[in-house]
Scaffold this active site. Structure first.
Site, PDB file in Angstrom:
ATOM      1  N   HIS A   1      30.186   4.611  26.017  1.00  0.00           N
ATOM      2  CA  HIS A   1      30.195   5.131  24.643  1.00  0.00           C
ATOM      3  C   HIS A   1      29.055   6.135  24.465  1.00  0.00           C
ATOM      4  CE1 HIS A   1      31.372   4.577  20.341  1.00  0.00           C
ATOM      5  NE2 HIS A   1      30.121   4.941  20.110  1.00  0.00           N
TER       6      HIS A   1
ATOM      7  N   CYS B   1      34.046   6.993  15.565  1.00  0.00           N
ATOM      8  CA  CYS B   1      33.583   6.398  16.814  1.00  0.00           C
ATOM      9  C   CYS B   1      33.356   4.889  16.719  1.00  0.00           C
ATOM     10  CB  CYS B   1      32.287   7.076  17.261  1.00  0.00           C
ATOM     11  SG  CYS B   1      32.468   8.837  17.605  1.00  0.00           S
TER      12      CYS B   1
ATOM     13  N   ASP C   1      31.815  21.007  24.502  1.00  0.00           N
ATOM     14  CA  ASP C   1      31.234  19.695  24.805  1.00  0.00           C
ATOM     15  C   ASP C   1      30.146  19.889  25.848  1.00  0.00           C
ATOM     16  OD1 ASP C   1      30.801  17.006  25.626  1.00  0.00           O
ATOM     17  OD2 ASP C   1      32.862  16.478  25.112  1.00  0.00           O
TER      18      ASP C   1
ATOM     19  N   ARG D   1      28.398  17.052  27.085  1.00  0.00           N
ATOM     20  CA  ARG D   1      28.091  15.758  27.689  1.00  0.00           C
ATOM     21  C   ARG D   1      28.216  15.804  29.207  1.00  0.00           C
ATOM     22  NH1 ARG D   1      32.016  12.192  24.050  1.00  0.00           N
ATOM     23  NH2 ARG D   1      33.211  14.119  24.301  1.00  0.00           N
TER      24      ARG D   1
ATOM     25  N   SER E   1      38.817   3.325  26.951  1.00  0.00           N
ATOM     26  CA  SER E   1      38.598   4.745  26.651  1.00  0.00           C
ATOM     27  C   SER E   1      39.823   5.509  27.111  1.00  0.00           C
ATOM     28  CB  SER E   1      37.360   5.273  27.363  1.00  0.00           C
ATOM     29  OG  SER E   1      37.253   6.672  27.231  1.00  0.00           O
TER      30      SER E   1
ATOM     31  N   LYS F   1      35.757  11.170  31.105  1.00  0.00           N
ATOM     32  CA  LYS F   1      35.081   9.972  31.597  1.00  0.00           C
ATOM     33  C   LYS F   1      35.861   9.335  32.744  1.00  0.00           C
ATOM     34  CE  LYS F   1      32.896   8.972  27.147  1.00  0.00           C
ATOM     35  NZ  LYS F   1      32.836   8.071  25.968  1.00  0.00           N
TER      36      LYS F   1
END
Length: 399
Positions: free
Chosen positions: A265, A281, A350, A352, A374, A379
């Site tokens: 997360h 979220c 993004d 991340r 998820s 990911k």
């Protein structure tokens, strides 16, 4: 008056008047260092070595007894290193304070696992960062300032949503994973970032020189040794770390005979903490906590990894600017324009960049995830491409 005992604003103010930079630090300002410079003899550090002793400690401190032995760039404490500097500047903390690590040892033993000595599996954290007293006590006794970058403890979690799940019969109190009053028993792991620069560059498919230059230029030249010390291969970046919440026996994480439910997360303060209606979220986080607790009650283990990557690692200011633009755009806030509007503001959709995310999973000894809560393709692909099997991807129920 000693700097370490200041406790109120009046004393801090007095310390500011009394203390000059020359009193806190040597009169000569060292902006950077160079390989083979007189007095510079880094403690050997071999990333991916088989044992902690062979690998060597990560030393980043500029304290007098450690300065010439530094084998890493940056500062300890992740994003909190600036607050430490401020504490020193105002006289609340002595610049050469050394921590007392007595009774701080981990509550649980994790590892070591073969991945700890694989230089390709872990490149963004120090696998031995929780065990510096155990493995590097000789260096500590010689006055070298070594700081932990991982800590392991136990805790209980109390959430209104869990109480509601219990009242609905969706989760039961077993007296072990879930106590009689609805508290969840967990093992927590906190980790600060420690980057092996060549490994990070390889992970993203770029050259080490390009990565070093970008880190130097786009932090305002904050770390000149990224340029002047190519011999130093480890960097402690001033960014947020992560927290792991383990439900059940941590030993089961690496046991292929036990089922593992997991969620990775990324931080969303507005939703996770304050329940903002702009973000969605928190339901994913709460659902994953419930599922992890259920898995542990059924004899398996559950893991939630919480990364400090607010607003897709773009930060809350950018996040809120995007919110405003999304609401005001022609046609209203539509899913089709969600990423486009982010890119208009931030330049990217993004940041991340999940390529480094699986490192913590390898540190935990994960080889298979039975239920991955998820539906993020980024990911999923990062984890699978790192060699970890995902058996089932689980989406949050519509209700």
């Amino acid at each position: 008056m000693t700097n370490d005992n200041i406790s109120n604003p009046a004393e801090v103010s007095a310390a500011q008047e009394e203390t000059s930079p020359q009193q806190l630090y040597p009169s000569r300002v060292v902006l950077t260092t160079y390989p083979s410079q007189h007095g510079i003899e880094p403690i050997p550090l071999s990333w991916g070595a088989q044992t902690a002793a062979e690998r060597g400690p990560v030393v980043v401190s500029r304290q007098p007894d450690s300065f010439g032995k530094r084998n890493a760039i940056g500062a300890g404490g992740g994003s909190y290193c600036i607050y430490r500097a401020l504490a020193v500047a105002i006289g609340a903390l002595g610049p050469n304070h050394r921590p007392d690590f007595r009774m701080t040892e981990p509550t649980n033993v994790i590892g070591p696992f073969p991945s700890w000595s694989d230089p390709d599996k872990i490149v963004s954290m120090d696998p031995w960062g929780h065990a510096i007293v155990e493995h590097y006590s000789d260096h500590l006794e010689q006055g070298v300032d070594i700081r932990p970058t991982i800590a392991i403890t136990k805790a209980h979690i109390k959430l209104a949503e869990i109480d509601e799940a219990i009242s609905k019969g969706e989760l039961h109190c077993d007296g072990d994973i879930v106590s009689a009053d609805g508290e969840l028993k967990v093992v927590k792991v906190a980790s600060e970032p420690v980057w092996h620069i060549p490994g990070v560059a390889k992970r993203f498919g770029i050259s080490e020189a390009t990565l070093r230059r970008a880190l130097f230029e786009d932090t305002g030249g904050m770390y000149p040794e990224l340029i002047t010390r190519p011999d130093l291969k480890v960097f402690l970046p001033p960014i947020g770390g992560l927290t792991v919440y383990i439900f059940g026996n941590p030993d089961h994480i690496s046991d292929p005979s036990k089922r593992l439910t997991m969620r990775v997360h990324d931080e969303c303060n507005g939703s996770d903490v304050f329940g903002s209606d702009i973000c969605t979220c928190k339901p994913y986080l709460i659902y994953s906590i419930e599922e992890c607790a259920r898995e542990a009650q059924n004899g398996g283990v559950g893991v939630v990894v919480y990364f400090r990557k607010e607003g897709r690692a773009l930060g809350e200011v950018t996040k809120y600017l995007v919110y405003n633009a999304r609401k005001r755009q022609e046609g209203g806030d539509t899913a089709a324009n969600y990423f486009k509007r982010t890119e208009f503001v931030a330049g990217v959709k993004d940041m991340r960049f999940q390529a480094l995310m699986p490192d913590i999973l390898h540190w935990l000894g994960v080889s298979r995830i039975d239920r991955f809560i998820s539906m993020s393709n980024m990911k999923y692909e990062a984890i699978v491409n790192s060699g970890i099997e995902i058996v089932e991807r689980v989406s949050i129920p519509s209700e």
